[in-house]
Design a protein around this motif. Structure first.
Motif, mmCIF file in Angstrom:
data_model
loop_
_atom_site.group_PDB
_atom_site.id
_atom_site.type_symbol
_atom_site.label_atom_id
_atom_site.label_comp_id
_atom_site.label_asym_id
_atom_site.label_seq_id
_atom_site.Cartn_x
_atom_site.Cartn_y
_atom_site.Cartn_z
ATOM 1 N N MET A 1 0.853 -1.210 0.000
ATOM 2 C CA MET A 1 0.000 0.000 0.000
ATOM 3 C C MET A 1 0.877 1.244 0.000
ATOM 4 N N ASN A 2 0.649 2.080 -0.944
ATOM 5 C CA ASN A 2 1.439 3.313 -1.040
ATOM 6 C C ASN A 2 0.847 4.352 -0.103
ATOM 7 N N THR A 3 1.518 4.569 1.008
ATOM 8 C CA THR A 3 1.018 5.566 1.961
ATOM 9 C C THR A 3 1.775 6.871 1.839
ATOM 10 N N ASN A 4 2.479 7.051 0.738
ATOM 11 C CA ASN A 4 3.145 8.332 0.546
ATOM 12 C C ASN A 4 2.119 9.367 0.122
ATOM 13 N N PRO A 5 2.252 10.572 0.625
ATOM 14 C CA PRO A 5 1.268 11.585 0.270
ATOM 15 C C PRO A 5 1.300 11.891 -1.224
ATOM 16 N N GLY A 6 0.177 12.312 -1.732
ATOM 17 C CA GLY A 6 0.107 12.633 -3.148
ATOM 18 C C GLY A 6 -0.985 13.635 -3.431
ATOM 19 N N LEU A 7 -1.099 14.017 -4.679
ATOM 20 C CA LEU A 7 -2.097 14.989 -5.097
ATOM 21 C C LEU A 7 -2.644 14.580 -6.466
ATOM 22 N N ILE A 8 -3.790 15.158 -6.783
ATOM 23 C CA ILE A 8 -4.337 15.004 -8.122
ATOM 24 C C ILE A 8 -3.872 16.189 -8.944
ATOM 25 N N GLY A 9 -3.640 15.965 -10.207
ATOM 26 C CA GLY A 9 -3.245 17.078 -11.070
ATOM 27 C C GLY A 9 -3.758 16.875 -12.465
ATOM 28 N N THR A 10 -3.512 17.863 -13.302
ATOM 29 C CA THR A 10 -3.806 17.707 -14.713
ATOM 30 C C THR A 10 -2.498 17.779 -15.483
ATOM 31 N N LYS A 11 -2.409 16.923 -16.481
ATOM 32 C CA LYS A 11 -1.207 16.921 -17.311
ATOM 33 C C LYS A 11 -1.269 18.119 -18.244
ATOM 34 N N LEU A 12 -0.237 18.939 -18.218
ATOM 35 C CA LEU A 12 -0.211 20.114 -19.083
ATOM 36 C C LEU A 12 0.481 19.816 -20.397
ATOM 37 N N GLY A 13 1.498 18.981 -20.354
ATOM 38 C CA GLY A 13 2.228 18.680 -21.580
ATOM 39 C C GLY A 13 3.701 18.556 -21.287
ATOM 40 N N ASN A 14 4.464 18.353 -22.339
ATOM 41 C CA ASN A 14 5.884 18.109 -22.181
ATOM 42 C C ASN A 14 6.689 19.327 -22.605
ATOM 43 N N THR A 15 7.820 19.478 -21.967
ATOM 44 C CA THR A 15 8.740 20.529 -22.360
ATOM 45 C C THR A 15 10.123 20.088 -21.904
ATOM 46 N N GLN A 16 11.070 20.983 -21.934
ATOM 47 C CA GLN A 16 12.387 20.634 -21.414
ATOM 48 C C GLN A 16 12.914 21.806 -20.625
ATOM 49 N N ILE A 17 13.756 21.512 -19.654
ATOM 50 C CA ILE A 17 14.377 22.607 -18.921
ATOM 51 C C ILE A 17 15.867 22.333 -18.804
ATOM 52 N N PHE A 18 16.604 23.422 -18.610
ATOM 53 C CA PHE A 18 18.038 23.333 -18.409
ATOM 54 C C PHE A 18 18.323 23.313 -16.921
ATOM 55 N N LEU A 19 19.178 22.410 -16.495
ATOM 56 C CA LEU A 19 19.681 22.482 -15.127
ATOM 57 C C LEU A 19 20.773 23.546 -15.082
ATOM 58 N N ASP A 20 21.247 23.840 -13.874
ATOM 59 C CA ASP A 20 22.233 24.913 -13.743
ATOM 60 C C ASP A 20 23.515 24.609 -14.506
ATOM 61 N N ASP A 21 23.863 23.323 -14.573
ATOM 62 C CA ASP A 21 25.105 22.999 -15.275
ATOM 63 C C ASP A 21 24.896 22.834 -16.772
ATOM 64 N N GLY A 22 23.718 23.167 -17.258
ATOM 65 C CA GLY A 22 23.490 23.141 -18.688
ATOM 66 C C GLY A 22 22.896 21.844 -19.194
ATOM 67 N N GLU A 23 22.726 20.857 -18.313
ATOM 68 C CA GLU A 23 22.118 19.616 -18.761
ATOM 69 C C GLU A 23 20.632 19.815 -19.002
ATOM 70 N N VAL A 24 20.118 19.070 -19.950
ATOM 71 C CA VAL A 24 18.715 19.210 -20.320
ATOM 72 C C VAL A 24 17.933 18.067 -19.700
ATOM 73 N N ARG A 25 16.797 18.392 -19.148
ATOM 74 C CA ARG A 25 15.884 17.364 -18.658
ATOM 75 C C ARG A 25 14.579 17.491 -19.417
ATOM 76 N N ARG A 26 14.126 16.382 -19.983
ATOM 77 C CA ARG A 26 12.835 16.396 -20.671
ATOM 78 C C ARG A 26 11.776 16.097 -19.622
ATOM 79 N N VAL A 27 10.844 16.967 -19.481
ATOM 80 C CA VAL A 27 9.916 16.875 -18.365
ATOM 81 C C VAL A 27 8.471 16.934 -18.846
ATOM 82 N N THR A 28 7.600 16.429 -17.995
ATOM 83 C CA THR A 28 6.173 16.612 -18.154
ATOM 84 C C THR A 28 5.722 17.576 -17.069
ATOM 85 N N ALA A 29 4.983 18.593 -17.464
ATOM 86 C CA ALA A 29 4.461 19.546 -16.493
ATOM 87 C C ALA A 29 3.095 19.065 -16.027
#
Lengths: 240, 123
Positions: A1-29
């Motif tokens: 049983m997953n007793t970790n807290p959580g929330l409901i959300g809506t998927k906005l879509g995908n994008t990418q962000i740069f970390l401080d060292d310039g690495e790219v992370r492909r993310v879902t918002a």
């Protein structure tokens, strides 16, 4: 049983962000919230501890009478979708019925989460798309009307039947899917958006649930910046 | 792709950096921060832009140069924080958006004519 807290959300879509060292992370918002605690389940009364969390709003005409009663008793607006999140009973006191929850109240950057949603429906599909079968392989040498078929579905007299669970064509997608262990790359507190590394099931604007990862060590809730405690103990004094 | 979601546009806007306008065919110096062990230094990559891709915060451009007889191409994310600055040293006159034909040309043939007129998309 997953007793970790959580929330409901809506998927906005995908994008990418740069970390401080310039690495790219492909993310879902994922826009988590605005979520409201519409009720609690307590070990004393219900035998288990959970938060009933609601998102969105539902027109009064569309609220069923039993749930309208539950919302009225809790003193909250009717929510579009309500889900229960099992939590550790000791955390129950940190949440109040009627409390609004945003991404920053539950999630921290760097933690892992599990995201569930309803995958995109693909209708009745064949085995190549649905189960990644290879098809007839050598298309040619006289093969015809068999290019995308699944081949044999069993043996002969023994066992004399098709085994249960045999992969065949059928409905593909539009089914609950959970992606485990997605890293939270960023939490945007003001917009209540979590950026989660990787893909998430479902189309844009679909509801998804985001929970602490079940297969990782539990992460404590982010410490509220000294606003939650007084509010939880004495909400009246805050207003007055 | 996700251009119609305001929240995502805002996230992408926040990632984007001020970059000089340059076009395919221009010669640029890209000052790129490189990590070697613990030390950081800046390497300048100088060459011709042979391709630009769109994509908001994910836009990239490709720079080609010939280094000791070997053609070298690098793809840079336009808004990468590792790019210290981009200098445009020459503006080339080209008639297509992807200059892959330069790969088959060497020496004098691989030169581009200087662009004379300033076109509208430059500030």
């Amino acid at each position: 049983m997953n007793t970790n807290p959580g929330l409901i959300g809506t998927k906005l879509g995908n994008t990418q962000i740069f970390l401080d060292d310039g690495e790219v992370r492909r993310v879902t918002a994922i826009k988590t919230g605005p979520c409201v605690v519409v009720g609690k389940r307590t070990p004393e009364k219900d035998g288990y501890a959970a938060l009933r969390i609601g998102i969105g709003e539902r027109r009064a005409k569309l609220v069923t009478k039993p749930s309208a009663g539950a919302f009225k008793k809790a003193g909250v607006e009717a929510a579009r979708l309500v889900q229960e999140f099992r939590i550790d009973p000791e955390l129950l006191d940190r949440f109040e019925v009627g409390q609004k929850l945003g991404a920053a109240d539950i999630f921290q950057e760097g933690q892992f989460v599990d995201v569930s949603g309803t995958s995109k429906g693909r209708g009745f599909t064949g085995v190549m798309k649905r189960h990644n079968f290879a098809g007839a392989g050598t298309v040619g040498h006289g093969t015809h009307e068999y290019k995308r078929h699944g081949g044999s579905i069993g043996m002969n007299m023994t066992p004399g039947r098709t085994l249960r669970g045999q992969k065949m064509p059928g409905q593909h997608g539009n089914k609950k899917a959970t992606i485990l262990n997605l890293r939270v790359v960023r939490v945007l507190a003001d917009e209540s958006i979590v950026l989660v590394e990787g893909g998430v099931p479902g189309p844009r604007n679909a509801f998804v649930t985001v929970k602490g990862a079940i297969k990782k060590a539990p992460v404590p809730l982010p410490e509220p910046p000294a606003k939650e405690e007084p509010a939880a103990n004495a909400p009246a004094t805050d207003e007055g | 792709m996700s251009g119609s979601v305001p929240e995502i546009d805002a996230i992408e806007q926040a990632q984007m950096r001020e970059r000089p306008t340059f076009r395919v065919g221009d010669t640029v110096n890209v000052h790129f921060r490189i990590r070697e062990g613990d030390k950081e230094r800046i390497q300048v990559f100088k060459g011709v832009v042979i391709r630009k891709t769109k994509g908001g915060a994910g836009a990239t451009f490709t720079v080609r140069k010939v280094s000791s007889g070997v053609g070298v191409e690098r793809i840079f994310p336009l808004h990468s924080p590792r790019i210290e600055k981009i200098e445009v040293t020459a503006r080339g006159h080209v008639r297509r958006s992807r200059l892959y034909y330069l790969r088959n040309l060497r020496g004098k043939k691989a030169r581009l004519r200087e662009r004379q007129r300033q076109t509208s998309d430059e500030s």
